[in-house]
Write a protein that holds these residues in place. Sequence first.
Motif, PDB file in Angstrom:
ATOM      1  N   PRO A  35       0.785  -1.228   0.000  1.00  0.00           N
ATOM      2  CA  PRO A  35       0.000   0.000   0.000  1.00  0.00           C
ATOM      3  C   PRO A  35       0.819   1.280   0.000  1.00  0.00           C
ATOM      4  CG  PRO A  35       0.072  -0.924   2.196  1.00  0.00           C
ATOM      5  CD  PRO A  35       0.791  -1.897   1.298  1.00  0.00           C
ATOM      6  N   ARG A  36       2.141   1.232  -0.152  1.00  0.00           N
ATOM      7  CA  ARG A  36       2.942   2.451  -0.174  1.00  0.00           C
ATOM      8  C   ARG A  36       4.160   2.245  -1.047  1.00  0.00           C
ATOM      9  NH1 ARG A  36       2.848  -1.620   3.670  1.00  0.00           N
ATOM     10  NH2 ARG A  36       4.958  -2.283   4.046  1.00  0.00           N
ATOM     11  N   ASP A  37       4.909   3.315  -1.240  1.00  0.00           N
ATOM     12  CA  ASP A  37       6.075   3.279  -2.103  1.00  0.00           C
ATOM     13  C   ASP A  37       7.316   2.979  -1.266  1.00  0.00           C
ATOM     14  OD1 ASP A  37       8.030   3.597  -3.957  1.00  0.00           O
ATOM     15  OD2 ASP A  37       7.492   5.613  -4.564  1.00  0.00           O
ATOM     16  N   TYR A  38       7.807   1.755  -1.353  1.00  0.00           N
ATOM     17  CA  TYR A  38       8.990   1.358  -0.598  1.00  0.00           C
ATOM     18  C   TYR A  38      10.198   2.180  -1.025  1.00  0.00           C
ATOM     19  CZ  TYR A  38      13.079  -1.529   0.567  1.00  0.00           C
ATOM     20  OH  TYR A  38      14.294  -1.969   0.997  1.00  0.00           O
ATOM     21  N   GLY A  39      10.292   2.472  -2.327  1.00  0.00           N
ATOM     22  CA  GLY A  39      11.413   3.265  -2.815  1.00  0.00           C
ATOM     23  C   GLY A  39      11.452   4.648  -2.198  1.00  0.00           C
ATOM     24  N   ALA A  40      10.282   5.285  -2.025  1.00  0.00           N
ATOM     25  CA  ALA A  40      10.235   6.608  -1.417  1.00  0.00           C
ATOM     26  C   ALA A  40      10.654   6.551   0.043  1.00  0.00           C
ATOM     27  CB  ALA A  40       8.823   7.184  -1.538  1.00  0.00           C
ATOM     28  N   LEU A  41      10.217   5.520   0.764  1.00  0.00           N
ATOM     29  CA  LEU A  41      10.629   5.362   2.156  1.00  0.00           C
ATOM     30  C   LEU A  41      12.145   5.194   2.258  1.00  0.00           C
ATOM     31  CD1 LEU A  41       7.914   2.938   3.606  1.00  0.00           C
ATOM     32  CD2 LEU A  41       8.154   5.374   4.057  1.00  0.00           C
ATOM     33  N   ALA A  42      12.694   4.386   1.366  1.00  0.00           N
ATOM     34  CA  ALA A  42      14.137   4.143   1.393  1.00  0.00           C
ATOM     35  C   ALA A  42      14.920   5.412   1.049  1.00  0.00           C
ATOM     36  CB  ALA A  42      14.503   3.025   0.423  1.00  0.00           C
ATOM     37  N   ARG A  43      14.447   6.168   0.044  1.00  0.00           N
ATOM     38  CA  ARG A  43      15.172   7.374  -0.377  1.00  0.00           C
ATOM     39  C   ARG A  43      15.052   8.494   0.657  1.00  0.00           C
ATOM     40  NH1 ARG A  43      12.750   6.000  -5.230  1.00  0.00           N
ATOM     41  NH2 ARG A  43      11.110   7.543  -4.840  1.00  0.00           N
ATOM     42  N   GLU A  44      13.826   8.854   1.025  1.00  0.00           N
ATOM     43  CA  GLU A  44      13.613   9.990   1.910  1.00  0.00           C
ATOM     44  C   GLU A  44      14.013   9.678   3.350  1.00  0.00           C
ATOM     45  OE1 GLU A  44      12.832  12.943   0.753  1.00  0.00           O
ATOM     46  OE2 GLU A  44      12.779  12.040  -1.245  1.00  0.00           O
ATOM     47  N   GLY A  45      13.963   8.404   3.722  1.00  0.00           N
ATOM     48  CA  GLY A  45      14.315   8.042   5.083  1.00  0.00           C
ATOM     49  C   GLY A  45      15.744   7.575   5.218  1.00  0.00           C
ATOM     50  N   PHE A  46      16.004   6.343   4.826  1.00  0.00           N
ATOM     51  CA  PHE A  46      17.307   5.735   5.073  1.00  0.00           C
ATOM     52  C   PHE A  46      18.436   6.421   4.309  1.00  0.00           C
ATOM     53  CE2 PHE A  46      20.591   2.476   4.401  1.00  0.00           C
ATOM     54  CZ  PHE A  46      20.848   2.140   5.723  1.00  0.00           C
ATOM     55  N   GLN A  47      18.179   6.856   3.072  1.00  0.00           N
ATOM     56  CA  GLN A  47      19.249   7.409   2.246  1.00  0.00           C
ATOM     57  C   GLN A  47      19.477   8.903   2.471  1.00  0.00           C
ATOM     58  OE1 GLN A  47      17.747   4.652  -1.386  1.00  0.00           O
ATOM     59  NE2 GLN A  47      19.230   6.166  -1.975  1.00  0.00           N
ATOM     60  N   LYS A  48      18.453   9.645   2.937  1.00  0.00           N
ATOM     61  CA  LYS A  48      18.597  11.096   3.039  1.00  0.00           C
ATOM     62  C   LYS A  48      18.544  11.623   4.467  1.00  0.00           C
ATOM     63  CE  LYS A  48      16.807  12.399  -1.536  1.00  0.00           C
ATOM     64  NZ  LYS A  48      15.811  13.226  -2.254  1.00  0.00           N
ATOM     65  N   ASN A  49      17.971  10.880   5.379  1.00  0.00           N
ATOM     66  CA  ASN A  49      17.814  11.380   6.742  1.00  0.00           C
ATOM     67  C   ASN A  49      18.834  10.728   7.672  1.00  0.00           C
ATOM     68  OD1 ASN A  49      16.501  11.315   9.611  1.00  0.00           O
ATOM     69  ND2 ASN A  49      15.447  12.933   8.494  1.00  0.00           N
ATOM     70  N   PRO A  50      19.709  11.501   8.296  1.00  0.00           N
ATOM     71  CA  PRO A  50      20.764  10.901   9.118  1.00  0.00           C
ATOM     72  C   PRO A  50      20.231  10.201  10.365  1.00  0.00           C
ATOM     73  CG  PRO A  50      20.767  13.296   9.334  1.00  0.00           C
ATOM     74  CD  PRO A  50      19.816  12.969   8.228  1.00  0.00           C
ATOM     75  N   LEU A 182       4.022  -3.226   8.802  1.00  0.00           N
ATOM     76  CA  LEU A 182       4.083  -1.770   8.900  1.00  0.00           C
ATOM     77  C   LEU A 182       5.498  -1.340   9.256  1.00  0.00           C
ATOM     78  CD1 LEU A 182       2.491   0.964   8.998  1.00  0.00           C
ATOM     79  CD2 LEU A 182       2.278   0.571  11.464  1.00  0.00           C
ATOM     80  N   SER A 183       6.079  -0.477   8.442  1.00  0.00           N
ATOM     81  CA  SER A 183       7.419   0.034   8.710  1.00  0.00           C
ATOM     82  C   SER A 183       7.377   1.102   9.792  1.00  0.00           C
ATOM     83  CB  SER A 183       8.011   0.634   7.426  1.00  0.00           C
ATOM     84  OG  SER A 183       9.177   1.381   7.714  1.00  0.00           O
ATOM     85  N   PRO A 184       8.353   1.125  10.713  1.00  0.00           N
ATOM     86  CA  PRO A 184       8.422   2.225  11.692  1.00  0.00           C
ATOM     87  C   PRO A 184       8.502   3.583  11.020  1.00  0.00           C
ATOM     88  CG  PRO A 184       9.923   0.449  12.295  1.00  0.00           C
ATOM     89  CD  PRO A 184       9.408   0.128  10.927  1.00  0.00           C
ATOM     90  N   MET A 185       9.066   3.624   9.809  1.00  0.00           N
ATOM     91  CA  MET A 185       9.190   4.885   9.094  1.00  0.00           C
ATOM     92  C   MET A 185       7.835   5.473   8.727  1.00  0.00           C
ATOM     93  SD  MET A 185      12.009   5.500   6.113  1.00  0.00           S
ATOM     94  CE  MET A 185      12.810   4.005   6.604  1.00  0.00           C
ATOM     95  N   GLU A 186       6.836   4.603   8.485  1.00  0.00           N
ATOM     96  CA  GLU A 186       5.497   5.095   8.185  1.00  0.00           C
ATOM     97  C   GLU A 186       4.878   5.746   9.405  1.00  0.00           C
ATOM     98  OE1 GLU A 186       2.868   2.827   5.400  1.00  0.00           O
ATOM     99  OE2 GLU A 186       4.275   1.230   5.892  1.00  0.00           O
ATOM    100  N   ALA A 187       5.093   5.159  10.575  1.00  0.00           N
ATOM    101  CA  ALA A 187       4.565   5.749  11.802  1.00  0.00           C
ATOM    102  C   ALA A 187       5.225   7.090  12.102  1.00  0.00           C
ATOM    103  CB  ALA A 187       4.770   4.789  12.970  1.00  0.00           C
TER     104      ALA A 187
END
Length: 390
Positions: A35-50, A182-187
């Motif tokens: 139900p969501r974009d895994y790529g966006a979570l990976a880019r905006e979260g893991f790859q861009k947010n320290p 559910l990913s913690p990043m979504e919460a």
Amino acid sequence: MLDLISRLWPRPEAKASRAGGAIALYVAGRPVWTPRDYGALAREGFQKNPVVHRAVRLVVEAAAALPLSLTEKGRSLDAHPLLALMARPNPREGGARFLEGVYGHLLVSGNAYVEAIALDGAPRELYTLRPDRMRVVPGAKGWPAAYDYTVGTESVRFVQDGAVPPILHLTLFHPTDDHYGLSPMEAAAVALDIHNAAAAWNKTLLDNAARPSGALVFGSPGGARLTQTQFERLKADLEESYQGAANAGRPLILDGGLDWKPLSLSPKDMDFIEAKNSAAREIALAFGVPPLLLGLPGDNTHANYAEANRAFYRQTVIPLVKRTAEAMAHWLAPAFGDGLRLEPDLDAVEALASERESLWRRIAAAPFLTADEKREAVGYGRRMGEDGAP
């Protein structure tokens, strides 16, 4: 008609979930998309947010470094084919690197997929598969009967049959999804957006001489206005000669009735540091990492750090490893024998050394316990006799 009813709502003695048939009525045989974009979570979260990057790495590396012990009907085993498989799951990865991938996918996506390569009915290699490429295919009972793995235009279907199904699907709890975790990043999505936006704002502020902008006022007598050509030339000159960190503090040369009116923001409006710290703490909360371990402002004392590290293992790392190890052992049990249990070896956790020392001291001081009972109380089996029996 009766056949349809009996298939959707089986009798209790059929040992099948009665709710599965209702799910199957709508999704049987068709892939269910995430139900969501895994790529966006990976880019905006893991790859861009320290903060996200460090929180994920902290949990993943701590969990993967925690040794697993294997027991069979209460007896600890030092050598076993399952231990060998977990230590070297495939030719290009060791056990720790393999588990890092499993835990990393779980935290970023809420889902992790492990593929088993079998030879003569026994699993010989294990691989992690990317969650964004995997789709659940529910069967007649509503639960996953197959998985579709798609790369570009190519798709492979893994049918969940055999003693050991080819795919193990690990999920984090999701209250409103039958198939995906559910990913913690979504919460923490709102806090993540705030933290990224604050960082982008500060970066833009630095690019503009690290201070609020001002206004150029054309004060020509008679109320004359700049022509479009003059306006564009002035704008281009400002961008070329005065914008950017390299031009910070450079004096502005004005002519032709132009006057500089500096603008400013209130200290409250400029206080992005507190907003970033608050968002960072919410992100850490979602991942179960004490903010102190991420270097966020707080009570930075040695005693507090030791307590935070102990809480991190007790509340985050150990439960994650236990659930994953239990799922792996249950999945592979048909190939290696029943009665096997994979569990984290808590004696290897340095953060829990003080707890272990306290337990040993209390057990050793209990005169009503025999030597074998004391061994069992601290997690060791009974002493072996000369014939190899307890």
